[in-house]
Design a protein around this motif. Structure first.
Motif, PDB file in Angstrom:
ATOM      1  N   ASP A  79       2.192  -2.064   2.501  1.00 46.68           N
ATOM      2  CA  ASP A  79       0.898  -1.582   3.310  1.00 46.68           C
ATOM      3  C   ASP A  79       0.501  -2.760   4.016  1.00 46.68           C
ATOM      4  OD1 ASP A  79      -0.762   0.071   4.555  1.00 46.68           O
ATOM      5  OD2 ASP A  79      -1.947   0.425   2.805  1.00 46.68           O
ATOM      6  N   ASP A  80      -0.486  -2.721   4.900  1.00 45.35           N
ATOM      7  CA  ASP A  80      -1.124  -3.546   5.773  1.00 45.35           C
ATOM      8  C   ASP A  80      -2.179  -4.190   4.920  1.00 45.35           C
ATOM      9  OD1 ASP A  80      -2.498  -1.287   6.500  1.00 45.35           O
ATOM     10  OD2 ASP A  80      -2.876  -1.820   8.653  1.00 45.35           O
ATOM     11  N   VAL A  81      -3.256  -3.453   4.478  1.00 41.17           N
ATOM     12  CA  VAL A  81      -4.469  -3.856   3.766  1.00 41.17           C
ATOM     13  C   VAL A  81      -4.742  -3.099   2.653  1.00 41.17           C
ATOM     14  CG1 VAL A  81      -6.957  -4.203   4.014  1.00 41.17           C
ATOM     15  CG2 VAL A  81      -5.446  -4.500   6.089  1.00 41.17           C
ATOM     16  N   PHE A  82      -5.117  -3.792   1.561  1.00 41.82           N
ATOM     17  CA  PHE A  82      -5.418  -3.331   0.147  1.00 41.82           C
ATOM     18  C   PHE A  82      -7.038  -3.352   0.068  1.00 41.82           C
ATOM     19  CE2 PHE A  82      -6.395  -3.437  -4.341  1.00 41.82           C
ATOM     20  CZ  PHE A  82      -5.283  -2.707  -4.874  1.00 41.82           C
ATOM     21  N   THR A  83      -7.629  -2.492  -0.041  1.00 43.41           N
ATOM     22  CA  THR A  83      -9.103  -2.354  -0.226  1.00 43.41           C
ATOM     23  C   THR A  83      -9.566  -2.045  -1.717  1.00 43.41           C
ATOM     24  OG1 THR A  83      -9.253  -1.855   2.046  1.00 43.41           O
ATOM     25  CG2 THR A  83     -11.398  -1.706   0.603  1.00 43.41           C
ATOM     26  N   THR A  84      -9.499  -0.675  -2.125  1.00 43.42           N
ATOM     27  CA  THR A  84      -9.686  -0.446  -3.499  1.00 43.42           C
ATOM     28  C   THR A  84      -8.419  -0.035  -4.043  1.00 43.42           C
ATOM     29  OG1 THR A  84     -10.160   1.804  -2.879  1.00 43.42           O
ATOM     30  CG2 THR A  84     -11.944   0.528  -2.755  1.00 43.42           C
ATOM     31  N   GLY A  85      -7.311   0.362  -3.414  1.00 38.47           N
ATOM     32  CA  GLY A  85      -6.073   0.785  -3.950  1.00 38.47           C
ATOM     33  C   GLY A  85      -5.930   2.180  -4.213  1.00 38.47           C
ATOM     34  N   ALA A  86      -6.849   2.835  -3.689  1.00 35.60           N
ATOM     35  CA  ALA A  86      -6.683   4.325  -3.715  1.00 35.60           C
ATOM     36  C   ALA A  86      -5.397   5.027  -2.977  1.00 35.60           C
ATOM     37  CB  ALA A  86      -8.033   4.893  -3.200  1.00 35.60           C
ATOM     38  N   THR A  87      -5.322   4.352  -1.800  1.00 37.27           N
ATOM     39  CA  THR A  87      -4.281   4.804  -0.971  1.00 37.27           C
ATOM     40  C   THR A  87      -2.820   4.390  -1.516  1.00 37.27           C
ATOM     41  OG1 THR A  87      -5.592   4.729   0.914  1.00 37.27           O
ATOM     42  CG2 THR A  87      -3.192   4.920   1.313  1.00 37.27           C
ATOM     43  N   ALA A  88      -2.901   3.062  -1.976  1.00 42.39           N
ATOM     44  CA  ALA A  88      -1.561   2.619  -2.639  1.00 42.39           C
ATOM     45  C   ALA A  88      -1.237   3.370  -3.983  1.00 42.39           C
ATOM     46  CB  ALA A  88      -1.719   1.127  -2.837  1.00 42.39           C
ATOM     47  N   ARG A  89      -2.250   3.675  -4.801  1.00 43.02           N
ATOM     48  CA  ARG A  89      -2.248   4.315  -6.145  1.00 43.02           C
ATOM     49  C   ARG A  89      -1.666   5.896  -5.679  1.00 43.02           C
ATOM     50  NH1 ARG A  89      -5.685   1.973  -8.349  1.00 43.02           N
ATOM     51  NH2 ARG A  89      -7.211   3.133  -7.501  1.00 43.02           N
TER      52      ARG A  89
END
Length: 115
Positions: A79-89
């Protein structure tokens, strides 16, 4: 290597998927593949900007589906940006549910707020 996908509607509005472009370039450099369609965003979600960590998790919960092509594979989710990790999780959970043996996440940037 699997890119974290945009929803089809957002993709058509932008005309490109930044995560897929990154995954394709990295895969080519490494002599690997970054297949499209192994992970899809099954419903449109709100933009995550301005949402709390809890709201982000709820927003993307169940928003992804992976094909059986990932079964028994180690998957690098890009992914391009990791903020809280919710989307990646949420995406990693879909990949695991489809049988991926392992999911690692790689992002280009890490977003955070200084307080």
């Amino acid at each position: 290597m699997v890119a974290l996908p945009l929803h089809t509607r957002r993709y058509h509005a932008r005309k490109y998927d930044q995560a897929q472009l990154l995954a394709g370039a990295l895969a080519k450099h490494l002599g690997q593949e970054a297949p499209v369609g192994w992970l899809t965003r099954t419903r449109e979600t709100l933009r995550q900007v301005g949402l709390s960590e809890e709201e982000r998790a709820h927003n993307v919960d169940g928003a992804f589906c992976a094909t059986s092509d990932v079964a028994q594979r180690d998957v690098l989710l890009l992914d391009d940006v990791f903020t809280t990790g919710a989307t990646a999780r949420a995406a990693a959970m879909a990949l695991c549910a489809a049988g991926a043996s392992r999911v690692e996440v790689l992002t280009l940037a890490r977003a955070f707020t200084l307080t």
